[in-house]
Structures are given as C-alpha cells and as structure tokens.
Design a protein around this motif. Structure first.
Motif, mmCIF file in Angstrom:
data_model
loop_
_atom_site.group_PDB
_atom_site.id
_atom_site.type_symbol
_atom_site.label_atom_id
_atom_site.label_comp_id
_atom_site.label_asym_id
_atom_site.label_seq_id
_atom_site.Cartn_x
_atom_site.Cartn_y
_atom_site.Cartn_z
ATOM 1 N N SER A 1 12.485 -6.738 -0.888
ATOM 2 C CA SER A 1 12.584 -5.454 -0.186
ATOM 3 C C SER A 1 13.922 -5.351 0.547
ATOM 4 C CB SER A 1 11.425 -5.317 0.797
ATOM 5 O OG SER A 1 11.608 -4.201 1.637
ATOM 6 N N SER A 2 14.357 -4.133 0.711
ATOM 7 C CA SER A 2 15.584 -3.906 1.483
ATOM 8 C C SER A 2 15.341 -4.106 2.973
ATOM 9 C CB SER A 2 16.111 -2.483 1.230
ATOM 10 O OG SER A 2 15.106 -1.523 1.576
ATOM 11 N N ARG B 1 0.827 -1.205 0.000
ATOM 12 C CA ARG B 1 0.000 0.000 0.000
ATOM 13 C C ARG B 1 0.860 1.255 0.000
ATOM 14 N NH1 ARG B 1 -0.903 3.581 3.689
ATOM 15 N NH2 ARG B 1 0.219 2.332 5.217
ATOM 16 N N THR B 2 1.854 1.254 0.844
ATOM 17 C CA THR B 2 2.725 2.427 0.957
ATOM 18 C C THR B 2 3.462 2.691 -0.359
ATOM 19 O OG1 THR B 2 3.030 1.986 3.309
ATOM 20 C CG2 THR B 2 4.619 3.464 2.246
ATOM 21 N N SER B 3 3.974 1.644 -0.962
ATOM 22 C CA SER B 3 4.735 1.796 -2.202
ATOM 23 C C SER B 3 3.845 2.211 -3.362
ATOM 24 C CB SER B 3 5.442 0.477 -2.547
ATOM 25 O OG SER B 3 6.298 0.078 -1.513
ATOM 26 N N GLY C 1 10.959 -8.788 3.571
ATOM 27 C CA GLY C 1 11.498 -9.920 2.835
ATOM 28 C C GLY C 1 11.136 -9.873 1.362
ATOM 29 N N THR C 2 10.961 -11.030 0.760
ATOM 30 C CA THR C 2 10.628 -11.146 -0.662
ATOM 31 C C THR C 2 9.131 -11.364 -0.823
ATOM 32 O OG1 THR C 2 12.791 -12.064 -1.202
ATOM 33 C CG2 THR C 2 11.004 -12.458 -2.783
ATOM 34 N N ILE C 3 8.518 -10.516 -1.651
ATOM 35 C CA ILE C 3 7.096 -10.651 -1.954
ATOM 36 C C ILE C 3 6.956 -11.512 -3.203
ATOM 37 C CG2 ILE C 3 4.990 -9.451 -2.660
ATOM 38 C CD1 ILE C 3 5.884 -7.061 -1.034
ATOM 39 N N GLN C 4 6.297 -12.641 -3.055
ATOM 40 C CA GLN C 4 6.014 -13.545 -4.174
ATOM 41 C C GLN C 4 4.557 -13.368 -4.580
ATOM 42 O OE1 GLN C 4 7.814 -15.988 -6.036
ATOM 43 N NE2 GLN C 4 5.887 -15.898 -7.187
ATOM 44 N N GLY C 5 4.333 -13.173 -5.874
ATOM 45 C CA GLY C 5 2.970 -12.969 -6.344
ATOM 46 C C GLY C 5 2.104 -14.211 -6.206
ATOM 47 N N GLN C 6 0.844 -13.976 -5.905
ATOM 48 C CA GLN C 6 -0.155 -15.038 -5.793
ATOM 49 C C GLN C 6 -1.430 -14.575 -6.489
ATOM 50 O OE1 GLN C 6 -2.066 -17.705 -2.215
ATOM 51 N NE2 GLN C 6 -1.852 -15.524 -1.832
#
Length: 635
Positions: A84-85, A37-39, A90-95
């Motif tokens: 993400s840094s 949301r923030t991004s 962590g790592t966002i994996q699409g679903q």
C-alpha cells in the motif's frame, strides 16, 4: 449472470458487516482488514482486493453430496502480496486459513428472506450434522484467534459458527541442525556407496579378490544379488513364501491407500460411503491379516533355523538376536531420521496430515530403536512400525518355546494350543467388555483407545499367527526329508477348507465395516476380532505346508515363481516406506479429491510403482549393505 452477481454482492456485504464489527487487539491486523474492506467495496473496486477475495473458497457446493471442505486457492493465497502507498498499512502478505465450522444449535429466525437467505446453508448443515472447513485468504498479520473471530462475524449470518482454524503462509521453514545433519548423513552414505562400487570395479579389472567388508555398499554386487532369480533347490528353501510375502505387501499398500482416502476430504463423501458399504469394496478393507501372514512366515522361519542350529549344536542367542536387530533397524532408523527432519518440508498444503508423523517422531524418535514402543508409547513414531516391535519381541521369546519342543518332542506342543486359546479368550473379553467394533474407524473414543492399547498393538494379543507359524515350521522341519502321504480327496478337502477360511475372513468382514445400517452386535464384533487372525493364519500356514509338500498345482507354481524373489527381498523396505510416500502425495493436494474406485485403483498402481522403486533404493543402499556387514562381523 445477474443472480450470480447478487449472490456475490450478498457475500461481500456479509464480509463488510463482519469487518465493520471487528474487536481485534492487533492494530496492524485491524488496519489491513479495514483497508481490504474499503478496497473491495468502494467503487471502483481495486483489483488487488478482488484478487485476494477471489482466492477464498466460497460456501461449497455439493453439501448434500457430502462435500464438507473447500480449500480455495492455497498457493495463490500464500504467494499474494500487495504494498500500500500508506505507511500505516504497509505490505499485505497473504495467509491461507482453513476455518472449521458447523451450524449453530438453533436457527436464527429474524429477518428471514423468503427468496434466498444464507441461513438456508446453516439449515442444511444442521440437518445433516456436518462439520465444514473452508479456506479463506487473510492478511498474515492476523493470528488464529482473530481469524476465528473474523470468520464468526460473517458465518453467523448463515447460522454457522467457527470452532477452529489452521493458517499457513509461504514463510520458508528454517533448516535446523537436524535437517543439516540428515542431508550430510545421506550425502556420506551416497559417497560410501560410490566409493565401494568404484573399489569393486577396480579390483575386478585387476583380477583381484575385493575385501568383502569394503564392497558391502557396492551397487555392482548388491544389484546382481538383488535381481538374482535362481530358484533354490535346497530342502530348507520354501519358495512359495516369496509369492506370499510379495502379495501381502501389495495388499497392505492397497489397504493404506483406501485409509488415506477415508481421511482426506472428498467432493462426494456420500458416494464414497455408498461404495464403502458395498460388498465389492471388501477387498480393500481387511488388509490387516496381510500383516499376520508375515507373522506366520516369521514364526516358521525362526523355528526352522533354530531347530537346525540346535541339531548342529551351533546355537548363539546373542548373535541370533543381534543379526535380527541389524536386519531391519538400519532401514527403520533412516526413515525415522527422515521423518523427524526433512519430512515436514515435503508435506505442505491446506490439509493437515492426521498421522502425526512429524510430532510423534520429533518427540519419540528413540523408541523405535528399542523395539518396545508398542507397549510404552501411545503416539508411535511411524505408526506402522509397531509391526517391527512385535516381530522382534516374538523373535526373542521364540527360543523359550522351540528348545523344549526340540528337547521333548510332540508332547510339549500342547503349550502352543493353550497359548492360542488364551489369546482368543483374552481378545474376546477385551472387545466385549469395551464394546470394541471390528471396524475401528467407526469407534467412539474409549473404544478406540481400548482397541489399540489392548488388541492392536500388544505383542501378547498379536502372537497367534506367530505361534501357528512356529507349529508349521516344527512340523515341516521334522518331516523335511519325507513327503507326507495324504490321499487326493483329503488334500482336496483341506485345500477347500483353507481357501474358504481365508475368503470367510475377508468377505465376513463386510457386515462389520458398514458405516450405514450397521446392525452387528457387540458379541459378533468381539467374536470376529478374537478369531479372524487365528483363522487367517491357519489358512496361510496350510498353503505353505501344502506347497512345500508338493501339492497345490497352479497355486504352488504361481507362488513359487522366481520373479517374486526381488519383490520379496525388499518387502520390509517397501512396507516401511510406502505410507510415508502416500502421506506426502496425498497431503500435498491443493484441491479436494473426487472419489471413484477407478481413480483410487490408479492411485494404488502409482503407489506400487513408486513404493517398490523407493523400496529397492532402500534395500540396495541401506538394508542389504548393513545386513552384509553384520553377517561378516558375526561369523
């Protein structure tokens, strides 16, 4: 351009409100959604968030045209990753998740925007009583329940409510022991075929006679027999049945193509319904009688063969039944094995396969081999294989009627007519009592169960075409050495009656299949269900009888063309494999389909080509070799 941007911004704000009011328990899901949301909202917007949001299916256009589903971008979503840094994100994996939603019962009238309001969408959905499905891309850390809660927060602003969701990621399906066994088994079959073929070629070069059992899998012999189109001159050969068998198979493929279009989401459902209710679509609908033509031919052939064995005093029931079992069980077994294992690796897309092939075969894989699954299992493994169960049961019971007919002659045939009438009365009473409609796709739940349990699957409800085939076979066998003399005018009248009966069954189905303005009565539906199979079978039986009696001119010539023979030989394999191929193709679709009769017919053409190719493959590799082995061992 400004208006489109405002609509986009409105949707983002709805998304912002939904995430801000989160109540998730999964901490990682909460963190990743908040980060998303923030991004997406903060300036400057981050490219990865815009990309992930772009894969969403926005509220679909064409609601008034009947488009109820929108997949979004499935492959792009499940392949999406962003690291993400921040270690907490962590790592966002699409679903990819398909959200199933509908309108709220009442319209929310607070803070109504007179210019544009998302609740206008809910109003359309409510008025049309639609059920929607929309694909969204969310982090894979969120479970289905959280996805539904998340969706409801922003859908509520459009007076919509999510009721269910199905989510998929790009995680590779593991290959379990059954998958490995299937691959090894198929590899062994291919090796045996190669070895058998090489052995026959080697023996032929040495001018030696190869052992028949060792060349059962040889492509050299099997291919030559498969493409053999020599017209048989034997009196026991009924050549016109090759054409009937091949045309019936084509009709079944066409009908199943239409059924898959019924289940798969369309961009123009209303146009499909209008076409469906038009008289010209009727040829696609009642393909069920095509199966009855197989029953007619099955009853005819078993009667002809068994009467011959009785006269030669060479009857062996156990060999007769075992040969029949080995005739089609190996092909069925191969396809059951494939469906219970490798099939799930080939049907991966945003839309779910409603056939239940995977779950049904995983739990009920052994029932097809018993050939009684039409009575004991509701979720049949390979639903269309019910036909083999009915066929095998009728085949086993046939001697109980054929032997008395051979022993006592014409005076015993009254029992056939009593049974035919009993089935008609039974079907009418069941259909009338449960208010079963002739077009079963539009039934309520109780009627659907009654239709399949008491009318469609049971052998006793489907045996009339078989009995009519047995009567035809008995009559043809008793008169095999003579040509019956029927005057030209009577022959013409009987041909007209036969063709009109078949046409009436097909065209007469149209009033019952209408989705809109269907005014047919319960009595009319019950009467059609009780009589149409018997009437169609009588029409097919007359065509076979007349062609065998050297009547029919062009029809007899056309149905007896030798070119039908290869297609007829692999009819069983084609029948069994084509729905599997169709479901794999259709439920791998990445976008909703736009319906047109032309596109459906083109798809049918593709179905025919691929299905006959796969059917030939199964016939040469499985059906014919195992049939040859059983014939050799049972001699």
């Amino acid at each position: 351009m400004n208006q489109n941007f405002l609509l986009f911004l409105t949707f983002v704000l709805l998304l912002n409100n939904s995430i801000a009011s989160k109540s998730f328990n999964d901490n990682l899901c909460d963190i990743q959604l908040d980060y998303f949301r923030t991004s997406l909202l903060n300036q400057p917007r981050e490219r990865w968030a815009m990309e992930m949001f772009d894969y969403w299916a926005k509220i679909q256009s064409g609601l008034s045209a009947g488009q109820s589903q929108n997949f979004g971008h499935f492959d792009e979503c499940i392949d999406f990753t962003h690291t993400s840094s921040s270690s907490s994100v962590g790592t966002i994996q699409g679903q990819h998740c398909m959200i199933f939603h509908t309108a709220t019962e009442e319209q929310n009238k607070t803070n109504w925007n007179p210019n544009f309001d998302w609740r206008e969408i809910g109003k359309i959905v409510r008025n049309k009583q639609m059920k929607l499905a929309t694909g969204i891309c969310v982090p894979a850390s969120c479970n289905t329940k959280k996805v539904i809660d998340f969706a409801n927060n922003f859908l509520s602003s459009a007076d919509l409510i999510a009721t269910d969701a199905t989510c998929k990621t790009n995680d590779q399906l593991p290959f379990d022991w059954l998958d490995i066994f299937t691959i090894v088994f198929f590899s062994i079959i291919i090796f045996i075929i190669a070895a058998s073929t090489v052995y026959e070629i080697y023996m032929n070069k040495k001018d030696q006679q190869p052992h028949k059992l060792l060349i059962a899998f040889s492509l050299w012999t099997n291919t030559s027999k498969f493409f053999d189109m020599t017209r048989s001159k034997s009196k026991s050969s009924i050549n016109c049945m090759n054409g009937i068998r091949a045309i019936s198979t084509l009709w079944i493929i066409l009908g199943h193509r239409k059924i898959f279009h019924t289940f798969f989401p369309l961009t123009n459902t209303n146009a499909f319904i209008a076409w469906h209710d038009n008289i010209r679509s009727v040829i696609y609908q009642p393909h069920s009688p095509a199966v009855d033509s197989f029953f007619v031919m099955g009853g005819l052939l078993v009667t002809w063969t068994f009467l011959g064995d009785l006269e030669k005093k060479k009857v062996s029931l156990w060999r007769m039944f075992l040969r029949r079992y080995m005739r089609y069980t190996p092909v069925l077994g191969i396809l059951v094995l494939f469906t219970a294992s490798l099939y799930r690796h080939l049907t991966f897309g945003p839309s779910e396969d409603p056939s239940g092939n995977i779950s049904n075969c995983e739990g009920n894989w052994f029932w097809p081999f018993t050939h009684i699954q039409n009575y004991v299992v509701w979720n049949i493994c390979l639903a269309h294989s019910w036909y083999l169960s009915v066929d095998f049961q009728l085949f086993i019971l046939s001697p109980l009627l054929i032997y008395p007919a051979w022993k006592f002659g014409w005076k015993f045939l009254w029992l056939f007519f009593v049974l035919i009438i009993a089935v008609i009365v039974y079907t009418f009473l069941i259909a009338f009592s449960f208010e079963v409609a002739a077009y079963h796709l539009r039934l309520e739940q109780i009627s659907t169960i009654a239709y399949y349990l008491f009318i469609y699957f049971p052998t006793h409800a489907r045996m009339n075409p078989w009995l009519i085939g047995m009567l035809t076979g008995y009559f043809l066998y008793k008169n095999r050495d003579t040509k019956l003399k029927i005057s030209g005018i009577w022959m013409f009248i009987l041909w007209i009656i036969s063709l009109c009966t078949i046409a009436s069954v097909v065209i007469g189905f149209h009033p019952f299949m209408r989705l809109n303005n269907n005014t047919t009565t319960v009595f009319a539906n019950a009467f059609y269900l009780a009589t149409f199979r018997t009437a169609f079978a009588c029409g097919v039986a007359w065509i076979i009888f007349a062609c065998q009696n050297k009547s029919g001119s062009f029809i007899r010539w056309f149905l007896s063309l030798p070119q039908w023979q290869p297609l007829a030989r692999m009819g069983l394999s084609v029948y069994l494999v084509h729905p599997i191929y169709q479901s794999i193709i259709i439920f791998n679709q990445r976008q909703v389909v736009h319906f047109s009769e032309v596109s459906m017919f083109l798809a049918f053409t593709s179905d025919v080509m691929i299905s006959f190719f796969l059917g030939a493959f199964l016939y040469l590799f499985i059906e014919f070799p195992f049939s040859s082995i059983s014939d050799y061992l049972l001699k």
